[in-house]
Design an enzyme around this catalytic site. Structure first.
Site, PDB file in Angstrom:
ATOM      1  N   HIS A 105       0.852  -1.196   0.000  1.00  0.00           N
ATOM      2  CA  HIS A 105       0.000   0.000   0.000  1.00  0.00           C
ATOM      3  C   HIS A 105       0.882   1.239   0.000  1.00  0.00           C
ATOM      4  CE1 HIS A 105       0.810  -1.125   4.176  1.00  0.00           C
ATOM      5  NE2 HIS A 105       0.827   0.174   4.436  1.00  0.00           N
ATOM      6  N   HIS A 107       0.876   5.314   1.118  1.00  0.00           N
ATOM      7  CA  HIS A 107       0.252   6.375   1.918  1.00  0.00           C
ATOM      8  C   HIS A 107       0.252   7.675   1.107  1.00  0.00           C
ATOM      9  CE1 HIS A 107       0.730   4.226   5.879  1.00  0.00           C
ATOM     10  NE2 HIS A 107       1.680   3.616   5.193  1.00  0.00           N
TER      11      HIS A 107
HETATM   12  P1  5GP Z   1       2.111   0.548   7.255  1.00  0.00           P
HETATM   13  O1  5GP Z   1       2.594   0.732   8.655  1.00  0.00           O
HETATM   14  O2  5GP Z   1       1.977  -0.932   6.978  1.00  0.00           O
HETATM   15  O3  5GP Z   1       2.849   1.285   6.201  1.00  0.00           O
HETATM   16  O4  5GP Z   1       0.680   1.209   7.206  1.00  0.00           O
HETATM   17  C1  5GP Z   1      -0.480   0.584   7.614  1.00  0.00           C
HETATM   18  C2  5GP Z   1      -1.492   1.693   7.783  1.00  0.00           C
HETATM   19  O5  5GP Z   1      -2.753   1.087   7.891  1.00  0.00           O
HETATM   20  C3  5GP Z   1      -1.281   2.539   9.034  1.00  0.00           C
HETATM   21  O6  5GP Z   1      -1.140   3.890   8.675  1.00  0.00           O
HETATM   22  C4  5GP Z   1      -2.537   2.279   9.874  1.00  0.00           C
HETATM   23  O7  5GP Z   1      -2.989   3.436  10.510  1.00  0.00           O
HETATM   24  C5  5GP Z   1      -3.520   1.774   8.845  1.00  0.00           C
HETATM   25  N1  5GP Z   1      -4.468   0.797   9.324  1.00  0.00           N
HETATM   26  C6  5GP Z   1      -4.245  -0.198  10.225  1.00  0.00           C
HETATM   27  N2  5GP Z   1      -5.372  -0.944  10.379  1.00  0.00           N
HETATM   28  C7  5GP Z   1      -6.306  -0.395   9.560  1.00  0.00           C
HETATM   29  C8  5GP Z   1      -7.667  -0.735   9.289  1.00  0.00           C
HETATM   30  O8  5GP Z   1      -8.244  -1.661   9.834  1.00  0.00           O
HETATM   31  N3  5GP Z   1      -8.307   0.046   8.383  1.00  0.00           N
HETATM   32  C9  5GP Z   1      -7.705   1.114   7.764  1.00  0.00           C
HETATM   33  N4  5GP Z   1      -8.429   1.801   6.897  1.00  0.00           N
HETATM   34  N5  5GP Z   1      -6.435   1.458   8.006  1.00  0.00           N
HETATM   35  C10 5GP Z   1      -5.734   0.701   8.889  1.00  0.00           C
END
Ligand code: 5GP
Length: 143
Positions: A105, A107
């Protein structure tokens, strides 16, 4: 170090299958975009390819062109929707980098002069705020 395999029960896989809800702002054949529930700023959106991969490192490179086009579309929409001065685009790979959900993903976060990002995976946003922000982005995507 060998990286773990893709887990089909990660939270974004469940969102992609519609098993848990999300505030979607965009969808096409290959990508969805929805609000981050712990936004680092108002309008923090995640752009997620439908093709399964843990992150950038194990993804099929053929998805990157379309994914980045979708990121640009969403970046332009969030900038417009929130009257932002700029947009931060971030992407993490494996725990050492800060990755917490293991489905690729990107951001997309509207930025405002002099205002720092909130912490990564900090506070949960109120659902009604996410509903309103998603609506603003959907409207900007239409215009
Ligand atoms: P990462 O740390 O893997 O780059 O980002 C994961 C993102 O997913 C984080 O910014 C976190 O806030 C978001 N996130 C975690 N759980 C959920 C969820 O259940 N739904 C949504 N929409 N975002 C989530």
């Amino acid at each position: 170090m060998t990286e773990a395999a893709y887990d089909t029960d990660n939270i974004f896989a469940k969102i992609l299958r519609g098993e848990i809800p999300s505030h979607r702002v965009y969808e096409d054949d290959a990508v969805i975009a929805f609000m981050d529930v712990m936004p680092q700023g108002p309008g923090h959106t995640l752009v997620v390819p439908k093709a399964p991969s843990r992150n950038l490192l194990d993804a099929d490179p053929s998805i990157f062109g379309h994914l980045l086009s979708a990121v640009q579309k969403v970046a332009l929409a969030v900038k417009k929707a929130f009257g932002a001065d700029g947009v931060t685009v971030m992407q993490f790979n494996e725990p050492a980098s800060g990755q917490t959900v293991y489905h690729l993903h990107v951001h997309v976060i509207p930025r405002f002069d002099g205002i720092p990002l909130k912490p990564h995976t900090g506070e949960m946003e109120k659902p009604e705020i996410l509903v309103g922000n998603a609506e603003k982005i959907r409207t900007a995507l239409k215009n």
